[in-house]
Design a protein around this motif. Structure first.
Motif, PDB file in Angstrom:
ATOM      1  N   UNK A 143       0.833  -1.204   0.000  1.00  0.00           N
ATOM      2  CA  UNK A 143       0.000   0.000   0.000  1.00  0.00           C
ATOM      3  C   UNK A 143       0.874   1.263   0.000  1.00  0.00           C
ATOM      4  N   UNK A 144       1.944   1.201   0.759  1.00  0.00           N
ATOM      5  CA  UNK A 144       2.826   2.354   0.925  1.00  0.00           C
ATOM      6  C   UNK A 144       3.502   2.756  -0.391  1.00  0.00           C
ATOM      7  N   UNK A 145       3.740   1.769  -1.267  1.00  0.00           N
ATOM      8  CA  UNK A 145       4.509   2.063  -2.484  1.00  0.00           C
ATOM      9  C   UNK A 145       3.693   1.753  -3.737  1.00  0.00           C
ATOM     10  N   UNK A 146       2.383   1.747  -3.573  1.00  0.00           N
ATOM     11  CA  UNK A 146       1.499   1.571  -4.725  1.00  0.00           C
ATOM     12  C   UNK A 146       1.776   0.256  -5.457  1.00  0.00           C
ATOM     13  N   UNK A 147       1.871  -0.826  -4.686  1.00  0.00           N
ATOM     14  CA  UNK A 147       2.226  -2.124  -5.238  1.00  0.00           C
ATOM     15  C   UNK A 147       1.153  -3.148  -4.851  1.00  0.00           C
ATOM     16  N   UNK A 148       1.429  -4.409  -5.143  1.00  0.00           N
ATOM     17  CA  UNK A 148       0.488  -5.482  -4.809  1.00  0.00           C
ATOM     18  C   UNK A 148       1.146  -6.436  -3.820  1.00  0.00           C
ATOM     19  N   UNK A 149       0.436  -6.798  -2.793  1.00  0.00           N
ATOM     20  CA  UNK A 149       0.980  -7.739  -1.827  1.00  0.00           C
ATOM     21  C   UNK A 149       0.493  -9.157  -2.089  1.00  0.00           C
ATOM     22  N   UNK A 150       1.349 -10.126  -1.757  1.00  0.00           N
ATOM     23  CA  UNK A 150       0.920 -11.517  -1.911  1.00  0.00           C
ATOM     24  C   UNK A 150       1.629 -12.405  -0.889  1.00  0.00           C
ATOM     25  N   UNK A 151       0.996 -13.540  -0.555  1.00  0.00           N
ATOM     26  CA  UNK A 151       1.667 -14.541   0.280  1.00  0.00           C
ATOM     27  C   UNK A 151       1.867 -15.834  -0.517  1.00  0.00           C
ATOM     28  N   UNK A 152       1.704 -15.729  -1.825  1.00  0.00           N
ATOM     29  CA  UNK A 152       1.828 -16.909  -2.689  1.00  0.00           C
ATOM     30  C   UNK A 152       2.975 -16.705  -3.698  1.00  0.00           C
ATOM     31  N   UNK A 153       4.072 -17.443  -3.542  1.00  0.00           N
ATOM     32  CA  UNK A 153       5.229 -17.233  -4.415  1.00  0.00           C
ATOM     33  C   UNK A 153       4.884 -17.383  -5.899  1.00  0.00           C
ATOM     34  N   UNK A 154       3.891 -18.171  -6.211  1.00  0.00           N
ATOM     35  CA  UNK A 154       3.573 -18.366  -7.629  1.00  0.00           C
ATOM     36  C   UNK A 154       2.849 -17.154  -8.219  1.00  0.00           C
ATOM     37  N   UNK A 155       2.450 -16.224  -7.362  1.00  0.00           N
ATOM     38  CA  UNK A 155       1.842 -14.989  -7.866  1.00  0.00           C
ATOM     39  C   UNK A 155       2.883 -13.915  -8.204  1.00  0.00           C
ATOM     40  N   UNK A 156       4.132 -14.206  -7.944  1.00  0.00           N
ATOM     41  CA  UNK A 156       5.166 -13.206  -8.271  1.00  0.00           C
ATOM     42  C   UNK A 156       5.163 -12.985  -9.783  1.00  0.00           C
ATOM     43  N   UNK A 157       5.179 -11.725 -10.230  1.00  0.00           N
ATOM     44  CA  UNK A 157       5.025 -11.436 -11.661  1.00  0.00           C
ATOM     45  C   UNK A 157       6.277 -11.812 -12.465  1.00  0.00           C
ATOM     46  N   UNK A 158       6.101 -12.554 -13.531  1.00  0.00           N
ATOM     47  CA  UNK A 158       7.252 -13.054 -14.306  1.00  0.00           C
ATOM     48  C   UNK A 158       7.954 -11.925 -15.062  1.00  0.00           C
ATOM     49  N   UNK A 159       7.247 -10.807 -15.313  1.00  0.00           N
ATOM     50  CA  UNK A 159       7.882  -9.699 -16.049  1.00  0.00           C
ATOM     51  C   UNK A 159       8.772  -8.822 -15.152  1.00  0.00           C
ATOM     52  N   UNK A 160       9.099  -9.299 -13.956  1.00  0.00           N
ATOM     53  CA  UNK A 160       9.937  -8.529 -13.041  1.00  0.00           C
ATOM     54  C   UNK A 160      11.393  -8.476 -13.516  1.00  0.00           C
ATOM     55  N   UNK A 161      11.983  -7.269 -13.546  1.00  0.00           N
ATOM     56  CA  UNK A 161      13.403  -7.140 -13.916  1.00  0.00           C
ATOM     57  C   UNK A 161      14.318  -7.587 -12.776  1.00  0.00           C
ATOM     58  N   UNK A 162      13.968  -7.155 -11.572  1.00  0.00           N
ATOM     59  CA  UNK A 162      14.836  -7.432 -10.421  1.00  0.00           C
ATOM     60  C   UNK A 162      14.010  -7.939  -9.234  1.00  0.00           C
ATOM     61  N   UNK A 163      14.437  -9.060  -8.696  1.00  0.00           N
ATOM     62  CA  UNK A 163      13.862  -9.549  -7.439  1.00  0.00           C
ATOM     63  C   UNK A 163      14.840  -9.270  -6.300  1.00  0.00           C
ATOM     64  N   UNK A 164      14.370  -8.545  -5.306  1.00  0.00           N
ATOM     65  CA  UNK A 164      15.177  -8.380  -4.092  1.00  0.00           C
ATOM     66  C   UNK A 164      14.767  -9.423  -3.051  1.00  0.00           C
ATOM     67  N   UNK A 165      15.735 -10.172  -2.570  1.00  0.00           N
ATOM     68  CA  UNK A 165      15.497 -11.125  -1.485  1.00  0.00           C
ATOM     69  C   UNK A 165      15.835 -10.428  -0.170  1.00  0.00           C
ATOM     70  N   UNK A 166      14.875  -9.708   0.375  1.00  0.00           N
ATOM     71  CA  UNK A 166      15.104  -8.981   1.629  1.00  0.00           C
ATOM     72  C   UNK A 166      14.718  -9.887   2.792  1.00  0.00           C
ATOM     73  N   UNK A 167      15.513 -10.942   2.960  1.00  0.00           N
ATOM     74  CA  UNK A 167      15.176 -12.015   3.901  1.00  0.00           C
ATOM     75  C   UNK A 167      16.339 -12.239   4.872  1.00  0.00           C
ATOM     76  N   UNK A 168      16.062 -12.854   6.025  1.00  0.00           N
ATOM     77  CA  UNK A 168      17.158 -13.238   6.920  1.00  0.00           C
ATOM     78  C   UNK A 168      18.101 -14.226   6.218  1.00  0.00           C
ATOM     79  N   UNK A 169      19.346 -14.254   6.645  1.00  0.00           N
ATOM     80  CA  UNK A 169      20.386 -15.078   6.012  1.00  0.00           C
ATOM     81  C   UNK A 169      19.897 -16.480   5.662  1.00  0.00           C
TER      82      UNK A 169
END
Lengths: 258, 258
Positions: free
Chosen positions: B42-68
């Protein structure tokens, strides 16, 4: 009051200029080299001398702004029994004066005469003998700074030890870290200033104990072993790493997680 | 570019808000809890999901902002081979992605989503695979901060170790000193802030090595023994005192005087 100052070093400059500004009369400045005494005397409209017998007997307060070991030496033949005598050494007992007109005013600050502190809250720790001594010393301390605290020898020794930790030891940590950053060709300040500033801000807000993070507190033995391997060429730094990590682990119960 | 972010923690907030501000499109935010993903989306005018298969395939860059540890887990079934993949963990190799479209952007800063850094010079250390990867990662890093440095795994491990010294260890020194000051009933901040500030100022000016003072460097064994006696109840702190003093003495030739 009529004040004379024995010494013309950093502390003597601080005392003379601040006490003059607070309305006291600086009667005389003594130094082994007359030129040094004169230089400070000129600054505060006083008289310089290199002859202890020229010190004016009508002085209310003598400040011994001398190195620790020189205080004892100068006291031996000091004749002005009626005047209040104050030294400025944190870890020298007030008993060095063998007098009931005696006290201590010690700054926990690195005073340099070339760049005297501009702030009004230089931390000063004072001690006075007897009720009257306490009163006068306390007032003199307040004329020197807005940040004064009564502290006898024991407290001053504790403060000195605390200063060794937060100044001497932190300085050494900065020194060896700057050296490592240079070795890997990355800028010390640009890389580390933000987390250093944050560490100090948290300390000033009283939040250090709650803010501990890192491999030691989370019992991350793998990371700790890798870190020790990175400084294999520096056994001294390994010892610091181990001593700090052990102390952190004993300070916090093992359950705490980051 | 079209950017998706895996994770909705502190680093995800930093990435999403800064990259959005720099003109990128945040296509999707993934988190295990949809409510968390949605909040940031909501903060960045985007779409939220909890389903990895919903990640959009046309994405240029995926950031893995996850614990090690979570990075490895998430990579295993990650299908978007053509997209650039970037993680933000200092001590995780870029090889975790097993891909030539991969990189790392790691902040040496404690980022908190509740209080995102306002400064533009958050220190960022980046790594890219191949020439093209390097170029894109470098540009993305510059969109995030004005204080970016290329740093492969080895340098990042060194930086992490440096952070342990200047953050974790300095924080612990502040913690135990604050405790001792409380025990002797003197205010930590009022008493010690000036010398702490001076210590840090000298470090930032590159003057630490030249500024070392204290009983260790001047070989004042008497004072050192008295200090160790003061902390006899804290053998861990004695070990820190001894390790620091030994390191200081070995760092400086014995001739140097204060």
């Amino acid at each position: 009051m009529n004040i004379s100052i024995i010494g013309a070093g950093n502390m003597a400059y601080f005392l003379a200029t601040r006490l003059k500004k607070s309305g006291h009369c600086i009667s005389c400045i003594y130094a082994r080299r007359k030129s040094e005494a004169d230089k400070l005397a000129t600054l505060v409209n006083s008289t310089g001398t290199d002859n202890p017998s020229h010190l004016p007997s009508e002085t209310d307060v003598f400040f011994f702004a001398l190195p620790d070991l020189a205080i004892q030496e100068f006291v031996v033949n000091f004749a002005f029994h009626k005047s209040l005598k104050v030294h400025c050494a944190g870890t020298v007992p007030v008993e060095v004066f063998e007098s009931k007109n005696a006290g201590v005013i010690w700054p926990l600050y690195s005073i340099k005469k070339e760049l005297l502190p501009k702030v009004e809250d230089v931390p000063l720790f004072w001690e006075g003998v007897g009720q009257k001594g306490k009163e006068i010393i306390s007032l003199l301390a307040q004329d020197l700074s807005k940040n004064c605290h009564e502290a006898g020898l024991e407290k001053r020794q504790e403060l000195h030890l605390s200063a060794v930790f937060v100044n001497n030891f932190v300085n050494h940590i900065m020194t060896i870290t700057a050296q490592r950053m240079q070795e890997i060709n990355l800028p010390f300040k640009a890389s580390l200033q933000p987390i250093i500033d944050e560490t100090i801000s948290l300390a000033m807000a009283g939040e250090s104990a709650r803010s501990q993070t890192g491999p030691a507190i989370r019992r991350d033995e793998g990371t700790m072993q890798r870190h020790l391997a990175l400084i294999a060429q520096h056994p001294d730094w390994q010892d610091i790493y181990k001593a700090m990590s052990t102390s952190i682990q004993n300070f916090y119960p093992p359950v705490k997680q980051e």
